[in-house]
Write an enzyme that holds these catalytic residues in place. Structure first.
Site, PDB file in Angstrom:
ATOM      1  N   HIS A 133     -67.170  46.207 -88.859  1.00  0.00           N
ATOM      2  CA  HIS A 133     -68.382  46.976 -88.574  1.00  0.00           C
ATOM      3  C   HIS A 133     -69.308  46.820 -89.787  1.00  0.00           C
ATOM      4  O   HIS A 133     -68.838  46.678 -90.906  1.00  0.00           O
ATOM      5  CB  HIS A 133     -67.970  48.439 -88.391  1.00  0.00           C
ATOM      6  CG  HIS A 133     -69.059  49.367 -87.949  1.00  0.00           C
ATOM      7  ND1 HIS A 133     -70.051  49.795 -88.793  1.00  0.00           N
ATOM      8  CD2 HIS A 133     -69.296  49.969 -86.755  1.00  0.00           C
ATOM      9  CE1 HIS A 133     -70.860  50.621 -88.138  1.00  0.00           C
ATOM     10  NE2 HIS A 133     -70.425  50.738 -86.893  1.00  0.00           N
ATOM     11  N   ASP A 211     -60.771  50.611 -93.155  1.00  0.00           N
ATOM     12  CA  ASP A 211     -61.781  51.326 -92.374  1.00  0.00           C
ATOM     13  C   ASP A 211     -61.071  51.938 -91.173  1.00  0.00           C
ATOM     14  O   ASP A 211     -60.741  51.243 -90.215  1.00  0.00           O
ATOM     15  CB  ASP A 211     -62.870  50.336 -91.932  1.00  0.00           C
ATOM     16  CG  ASP A 211     -63.874  50.956 -90.960  1.00  0.00           C
ATOM     17  OD1 ASP A 211     -63.647  52.102 -90.506  1.00  0.00           O
ATOM     18  OD2 ASP A 211     -64.872  50.289 -90.650  1.00  0.00           O
ATOM     19  N   GLN A 214     -61.976  53.733 -86.353  1.00  0.00           N
ATOM     20  CA  GLN A 214     -61.389  53.619 -85.004  1.00  0.00           C
ATOM     21  C   GLN A 214     -59.867  53.712 -85.050  1.00  0.00           C
ATOM     22  O   GLN A 214     -59.211  53.608 -84.013  1.00  0.00           O
ATOM     23  CB  GLN A 214     -61.795  52.291 -84.351  1.00  0.00           C
ATOM     24  CG  GLN A 214     -63.282  52.055 -84.259  1.00  0.00           C
ATOM     25  CD  GLN A 214     -63.958  52.974 -83.266  1.00  0.00           C
ATOM     26  OE1 GLN A 214     -63.311  53.608 -82.424  1.00  0.00           O
ATOM     27  NE2 GLN A 214     -65.273  53.066 -83.347  1.00  0.00           N
ATOM     28  N   LYS A 237     -65.623  60.916 -84.332  1.00  0.00           N
ATOM     29  CA  LYS A 237     -64.935  60.033 -83.380  1.00  0.00           C
ATOM     30  C   LYS A 237     -63.571  60.587 -82.993  1.00  0.00           C
ATOM     31  O   LYS A 237     -62.888  60.049 -82.136  1.00  0.00           O
ATOM     32  CB  LYS A 237     -64.781  58.636 -83.981  1.00  0.00           C
ATOM     33  CG  LYS A 237     -66.132  57.917 -84.176  1.00  0.00           C
ATOM     34  CD  LYS A 237     -65.921  56.476 -84.541  1.00  0.00           C
ATOM     35  CE  LYS A 237     -67.121  55.834 -85.184  1.00  0.00           C
ATOM     36  NZ  LYS A 237     -68.236  55.586 -84.265  1.00  0.00           N
ATOM     37  N   CYS A 376     -72.829  47.067 -83.962  1.00  0.00           N
ATOM     38  CA  CYS A 376     -72.894  47.038 -85.438  1.00  0.00           C
ATOM     39  C   CYS A 376     -71.892  46.040 -85.995  1.00  0.00           C
ATOM     40  O   CYS A 376     -71.254  46.289 -87.027  1.00  0.00           O
ATOM     41  CB  CYS A 376     -72.666  48.421 -86.034  1.00  0.00           C
ATOM     42  SG  CYS A 376     -73.923  49.606 -85.567  1.00  0.00           S
TER      43      CYS A 376
END
Lengths: 422, 153
Positions: A133, A211, A214, A237, A376
């Site tokens: 991302h 990261d 997600q 999220k 993104c």
């Protein structure tokens, strides 16, 4: 992609109920005809999260860490309690190693500035992947430009997983940072973290930054045993409010960081021409903290703990398998990313002759919310040879009716675009 | 007709599938590139001016059906017009897709075939798709060597 739908599996999957009652989510309860398949962008919020926000503002609102009165102490306790809860959810025993941020984007900028700027020098190497991302791409790209370090980009396998052989080939003793997504937001690929950690530790002194934007919402995360140095995530999220997230780091790495934002709360003492810094985690949280949203986030993770993150993963996998089979049966449909078992609850696809943006409009008219665009992740889109894909993403409140509505609307889109003869 | 059928009516689908004036333009007097960062639509418009008259317009690029059909229908609508006429037509088109055609007293006749975009105003997210090529055309007409890309953001 062509695959033959497995008919008996479809029959079984059609009974898939949601894992969390839709009635717990006021927006979904108010719009029963809505098929919200954009949870990878942001999740819907359960009533308990909204109640926690209201409760903070109606019973404990004061500026944490400041006032010498009981209400301020209540605000401080609520904020500290939220930190304990969220750290526990992510498998970190030492809650003080959790720094709250606005979300993953700010967390990545924090690590790139607070650790990166202090330790990355000209000629060093920073490794990222083509899956990232922009939030885990651009901060490192810009750090490399500022410092004169070399940016190395790990390429992908044909099914958009990180090519571990290429990663191994790029690692050198000059590698200072390896920043990798836990789960791809665009195509859903899950990174084999243990394997990445092993490869990096074998060959370089680099820090590993994951990261988890997600990852944390969809997979059980045990930070203390992951073996990475930093793990960033976003609250919105994973059923929490917008504007709150954070980054876990090992204590040793935090102590190597320089403060990156200055002001109230993060200082110990301010002299005329120099200052000293507060302890972890406050050193990296300048200004009035976002206590209310942290409390809301804590309510969200308690809700997820009650569901059990292993059950969340199983539920999404079942939906993915069902959707994967049904979509693969449509003519001209291409699914990106690895098989369902190696991906999280994201299904990225294109339909021949129908641009993703047109798909999103047509699906919207059928009450189906999907994302269309580059997600993104423009470096990834370039490698896929497309400017955009359509993306459906699932969460705890998704069920078989969402998958069926998606398939039905896709067939309708095909019908509309097939209505003009060549 | 449903909203969707109106948005994706046959003229638009036809121009999406078989865009007119698609391809490079030899001896262009001006070019510009336009991008819609939100969805990745991308269009390059090249123009040839004969005095004040736009004698040829062609476009290349990729995008959704609305942006492609809009670029295609635009090229057919503006070829042979003066710069002032192109500008006036853009104003009318913009009023149409933003739902202001009635209040601006713009007639169906003034819009010609561009009238097929009337339902775009009911899909506010798609206004940028429909107007990207027009913004890019304007930049190409003003192109004096500067290559700052046009953006709808």
């Amino acid at each position: 992609m062509t695959a033959t739908p497995v008919l008996d599996a479809l029959g079984a999957d059609s009974s898939l109920a949601s894992l969390a009652p839709r009635a717990d989510f006021p927006l979904l309860a108010a719009q029963p005809a809505l098929h919200y398949l954009d949870s990878a962008a942001t999740s819907q919020k359960p009533q308990v999260v909204l109640d926690a926000l209201t409760n903070f503002y109606t019973t404990a609102n004061a500026n944490p860490h400041r006032g010498a009165y009981a209400l301020a102490a209540a605000a401080t306790d609520a904020y500290a309690g939220a930190r304990e809860t969220v750290a526990r959810f992510l498998g970190a025993k030492d809650a003080d190693t959790l720094v709250f941020t606005r979300g993953t984007t700010e967390a990545m900028n924090l690590v790139a500035n607070a650790w990166g700027a202090a330790h990355v020098r000209e000629g060093d190497e920073i490794v990222i992947t083509a899956l990232e991302h922009h939030a885990n791409f651009v901060p490192w790209q810009q750090l490399a430009k500022r410092t004169g370090a070399h940016l190395r980009i790990v390429e992908l396998t044909a099914d958009q997983r990180i090519d571990l052989d290429h990663l191994a080939a790029l690692l050198t003793p000059r590698t200072r940072v390896v920043a990798i997504t836990h789960v791809s937001n665009a195509v859903g690929s899950i990174t084999p973290v243990a394997e990445v950690v092993r490869l990096v530790r074998e060959t370089s002194p680099a820090i590993i930054v994951l990261d988890g934007a997600q990852g944390a919402p969809h997979l059980p995360v045990a930070f203390d045993t992951l073996g990475v140095d930093f793990y960033a995530f976003s609250g919105h999220k994973l059923l929490g409010p917008m504007g709150i997230g954070g980054v876990l780091g090992t204590r040793a790495r935090w102590l190597e960081c320089q403060p990156w934002q200055f002001g109230g709360d993060m200082i110990e003492w301010v002299n005329d021409h120099d200052s000293t810094w507060n302890v972890l985690p406050h050193r990296f949280e300048a200004g009035t903290p976002n206590a209310a949203d942290a409390v809301g986030l804590a309510a969200a993770v308690r809700y997820l703990e009650a569901l059990d993150m292993r059950a969340v993963r199983e539920h999404e996998l079942a939906l993915l398998r069902s959707a994967h089979e049904k979509l693969a049966g449509l003519d001209g449909l291409t699914i990106y990313g690895p098989p369902p078992e190696q991906r999280s609850g994201v299904l990225s696809f294109t339909l021949a002759d129908v641009h993703p943006h047109d798909l999103a409009t047509i699906l919207d008219q059928h009450g189906v919310c999907i994302r269309a665009g580059h997600h993104c992740a423009q470096p990834l889109m370039r490698r896929l040879g497309t400017s955009a894909t359509a993306r459906a993403s699932f969460y705890v409140y998704s069920d078989a009716s969402d998958v069926d509505a998606l398939v039905h609307a896709l067939v309708e889109a095909q019908r509309i675009f097939a209505s003009v003869a060549d | 007709m449903s909203d969707l059928q109106e948005l994706y009516q046959s003229v638009i689908l036809d121009h999406n599938r078989k865009p007119r004036n698609f391809g490079p333009l030899d001896e262009a007097s001006g070019t510009a590139e336009g991008k819609n960062p939100l969805c990745g639509d991308q269009v390059e418009v090249a123009v040839k001016l004969d005095g004040d008259v736009l004698s040829a317009v062609k476009f290349t690029g990729s995008g959704c059906a609305i942006s492609k059909a809009s670029a295609s229908l635009m090229t057919t609508a503006v070829t042979g017009k003066s710069r002032a006429e192109v500008e006036a037509l853009f104003d009318k088109f913009h009023a149409l897709v933003t739902g202001r055609a009635a209040e601006a007293d713009i007639t169906k006749e003034a819009l010609g075939q561009l009238i097929v975009f009337s339902s775009v105003s009911r899909f506010p997210i798609r206004v940028k798709c429909a107007s990207l090529a027009w913004h890019t055309l304007r930049a190409a007409l003003e192109d004096g060597g500067a290559d700052a890309p046009v953006s709808t953001e």
